[in-house]
Design a protein around this motif. Structure first.
Motif, PDB file in Angstrom:
ATOM      1  N   LEU A  66       5.780  55.722 -45.743  1.00 17.58           N
ATOM      2  CA  LEU A  66       4.419  56.208 -45.518  1.00 17.58           C
ATOM      3  C   LEU A  66       4.468  57.584 -44.875  1.00 17.58           C
ATOM      4  N   GLU A  67       3.766  58.517 -45.459  1.00 15.03           N
ATOM      5  CA  GLU A  67       3.783  59.888 -44.947  1.00 15.03           C
ATOM      6  C   GLU A  67       2.634  60.122 -43.972  1.00 15.03           C
ATOM      7  N   ALA A  68       1.425  59.821 -44.398  1.00 14.11           N
ATOM      8  CA  ALA A  68       0.250  60.122 -43.587  1.00 14.11           C
ATOM      9  C   ALA A  68      -0.002  59.019 -42.573  1.00 14.11           C
ATOM     10  N   ARG A  69      -0.340  59.433 -41.371  1.00 12.90           N
ATOM     11  CA  ARG A  69      -0.739  58.467 -40.345  1.00 12.90           C
ATOM     12  C   ARG A  69      -1.976  57.763 -40.869  1.00 12.90           C
ATOM     13  N   ASP A  70      -2.137  56.509 -40.631  1.00 15.78           N
ATOM     14  CA  ASP A  70      -3.246  55.674 -41.090  1.00 15.78           C
ATOM     15  C   ASP A  70      -3.160  55.326 -42.577  1.00 15.78           C
ATOM     16  N   ALA A  71      -2.103  55.738 -43.279  1.00 17.81           N
ATOM     17  CA  ALA A  71      -1.945  55.348 -44.686  1.00 17.81           C
ATOM     18  C   ALA A  71      -1.775  53.838 -44.799  1.00 17.81           C
ATOM     19  N   ASP A  72      -1.359  53.204 -43.701  1.00 16.98           N
ATOM     20  CA  ASP A  72      -1.190  51.753 -43.705  1.00 16.98           C
ATOM     21  C   ASP A  72      -2.518  51.036 -43.933  1.00 16.98           C
ATOM     22  N   ARG A  73      -3.626  51.681 -43.627  1.00 18.56           N
ATOM     23  CA  ARG A  73      -4.936  51.067 -43.855  1.00 18.56           C
ATOM     24  C   ARG A  73      -5.157  50.774 -45.333  1.00 18.56           C
ATOM     25  N   GLU A  74      -4.593  51.611 -46.202  1.00 15.40           N
ATOM     26  CA  GLU A  74      -4.743  51.417 -47.641  1.00 15.40           C
ATOM     27  C   GLU A  74      -4.013  50.171 -48.125  1.00 15.40           C
ATOM     28  N   LEU A  75      -3.036  49.699 -47.379  1.00 14.23           N
ATOM     29  CA  LEU A  75      -2.297  48.487 -47.752  1.00 14.23           C
ATOM     30  C   LEU A  75      -3.085  47.220 -47.439  1.00 14.23           C
ATOM     31  N   GLY A  76      -4.106  47.317 -46.604  1.00 10.80           N
ATOM     32  CA  GLY A  76      -4.888  46.143 -46.228  1.00 10.80           C
ATOM     33  C   GLY A  76      -4.186  45.234 -45.241  1.00 10.80           C
ATOM     34  N   LEU A  77      -3.273  45.787 -44.460  1.00 13.22           N
ATOM     35  CA  LEU A  77      -2.522  44.952 -43.518  1.00 13.22           C
ATOM     36  C   LEU A  77      -3.419  44.247 -42.511  1.00 13.22           C
ATOM     37  N   GLU A  78      -4.552  44.860 -42.180  1.00 16.71           N
ATOM     38  CA  GLU A  78      -5.439  44.238 -41.192  1.00 16.71           C
ATOM     39  C   GLU A  78      -6.001  42.908 -41.680  1.00 16.71           C
ATOM     40  N   GLU A  79      -5.940  42.668 -42.994  1.00 20.98           N
ATOM     41  CA  GLU A  79      -6.410  41.402 -43.578  1.00 20.98           C
ATOM     42  C   GLU A  79      -5.353  40.298 -43.458  1.00 20.98           C
ATOM     43  N   LEU A  80      -4.139  40.674 -43.145  1.00 19.88           N
ATOM     44  CA  LEU A  80      -3.017  39.733 -43.073  1.00 19.88           C
ATOM     45  C   LEU A  80      -2.734  39.402 -41.619  1.00 19.88           C
ATOM     46  N   PRO A  81      -2.091  38.330 -41.301  1.00 18.26           N
ATOM     47  CA  PRO A  81      -1.405  37.413 -42.197  1.00 18.26           C
ATOM     48  C   PRO A  81      -2.255  36.241 -42.664  1.00 18.26           C
ATOM     49  N   GLY A  82      -3.415  36.020 -42.064  1.00 10.78           N
ATOM     50  CA  GLY A  82      -4.198  34.834 -42.376  1.00 10.78           C
ATOM     51  C   GLY A  82      -3.637  33.635 -41.635  1.00 10.78           C
ATOM     52  N   PRO A  83      -4.362  32.529 -41.635  1.00  7.75           N
ATOM     53  CA  PRO A  83      -3.932  31.351 -40.866  1.00  7.75           C
ATOM     54  C   PRO A  83      -2.716  30.641 -41.440  1.00  7.75           C
ATOM     55  N   GLY A  96      -0.882  53.276 -37.933  1.00  9.53           N
ATOM     56  CA  GLY A  96      -1.910  54.128 -37.339  1.00  9.53           C
ATOM     57  C   GLY A  96      -2.785  53.355 -36.365  1.00  9.53           C
ATOM     58  N   PHE A  97      -2.725  52.042 -36.439  1.00  8.58           N
ATOM     59  CA  PHE A  97      -3.528  51.168 -35.585  1.00  8.58           C
ATOM     60  C   PHE A  97      -2.858  49.807 -35.523  1.00  8.58           C
ATOM     61  N   VAL A  98      -3.162  49.035 -34.511  1.00  8.68           N
ATOM     62  CA  VAL A  98      -2.668  47.662 -34.384  1.00  8.68           C
ATOM     63  C   VAL A  98      -3.898  46.776 -34.192  1.00  8.68           C
ATOM     64  N   PRO A  99      -4.445  46.240 -35.297  1.00  6.63           N
ATOM     65  CA  PRO A  99      -5.712  45.498 -35.220  1.00  6.63           C
ATOM     66  C   PRO A  99      -5.593  44.051 -34.768  1.00  6.63           C
ATOM     67  N   TRP A 100      -4.365  43.559 -34.617  1.00  5.18           N
ATOM     68  CA  TRP A 100      -4.181  42.152 -34.303  1.00  5.18           C
ATOM     69  C   TRP A 100      -4.239  41.938 -32.798  1.00  5.18           C
ATOM     70  N   PRO A 101      -4.894  40.877 -32.351  1.00  5.16           N
ATOM     71  CA  PRO A 101      -5.038  40.652 -30.913  1.00  5.16           C
ATOM     72  C   PRO A 101      -3.743  40.238 -30.214  1.00  5.16           C
ATOM     73  N   ARG A 102      -2.801  39.756 -30.989  1.00  2.00           N
ATOM     74  CA  ARG A 102      -1.540  39.291 -30.408  1.00  2.00           C
ATOM     75  C   ARG A 102      -0.415  39.604 -31.391  1.00  2.00           C
ATOM     76  N   VAL A 103       0.656  40.202 -30.900  1.00  6.92           N
ATOM     77  CA  VAL A 103       1.787  40.555 -31.760  1.00  6.92           C
ATOM     78  C   VAL A 103       3.095  40.266 -31.048  1.00  6.92           C
ATOM     79  N   TRP A 104       4.139  40.080 -31.838  1.00  3.89           N
ATOM     80  CA  TRP A 104       5.506  40.021 -31.348  1.00  3.89           C
ATOM     81  C   TRP A 104       6.109  41.372 -31.685  1.00  3.89           C
ATOM     82  N   ARG A 105       6.682  42.052 -30.729  1.00  2.00           N
ATOM     83  CA  ARG A 105       7.373  43.321 -30.967  1.00  2.00           C
ATOM     84  C   ARG A 105       8.872  43.063 -30.868  1.00  2.00           C
ATOM     85  N   VAL A 106       9.588  43.529 -31.877  1.00  2.00           N
ATOM     86  CA  VAL A 106      11.035  43.371 -31.911  1.00  2.00           C
ATOM     87  C   VAL A 106      11.651  44.760 -32.064  1.00  2.00           C
TER      88      VAL A 106
END
Length: 125
Positions: A66-83, A96-106
């Motif tokens: 990914l070249e442009a910051r926020d290009a990840d929005r086009e992937l629809g990652l904020e819709e994932l992972p689902g239940p 460009g953003f971290v929309p999930w309320p809880r994450v594991w960082r590795v």
């Protein structure tokens, strides 16, 4: 594999580390814990996003190209992972953003020729 075995769905794993640090190898272990053949998991560098069905679906994203910051929005990652899914994102520092309320960082780093150091933290926003 131990972490993946504990996941019930809805988890997000954000991976960071230099080239060759073991991000994809970590995702293969995660896949094993989710009931997915780890040999099926390949670096999705050219595809950007791949889904692997198992006990829980593993959504595997690689943001390296990914070249442009926020290009990840086009992937629809904020819709994932689902239940009924888990999302693993390689090169998460390119998000460009971290929309999930809880994450594991590795964070993975080289600690010798055949040794890696992993730092795993769970964060809630």
């Amino acid at each position: 594999a131990e972490i993946g075995a504990r996941f019930a769905g809805g988890e997000v794993v954000l991976l960071s580390g230099e080239l060759g640090a073991g991000k994809t190898a970590f995702v293969r272990g995660l896949a094993r814990g989710l009931g997915i053949d780890p040999a099926e998991v390949a670096s999705p560098t050219f595809v950007l996003l791949t889904a692997y069905p198992g006990r829980i679906t593993l959504h595997h994203a690689d943001l390296y190209r990914l070249e442009a910051r926020d290009a990840d929005r086009e992937l629809g990652l904020e819709e994932l992972p689902g239940p009924r899914g888990v999302l693993a994102v390689e090169w998460a520092e390119r998000l460009g953003f971290v929309p999930w309320p809880r994450v594991w960082r590795v964070a993975l780093e080289h600690a010798g020729e055949d040794t890696r150091r992993l730092t795993v933290t769970e964060e809630a926003s």
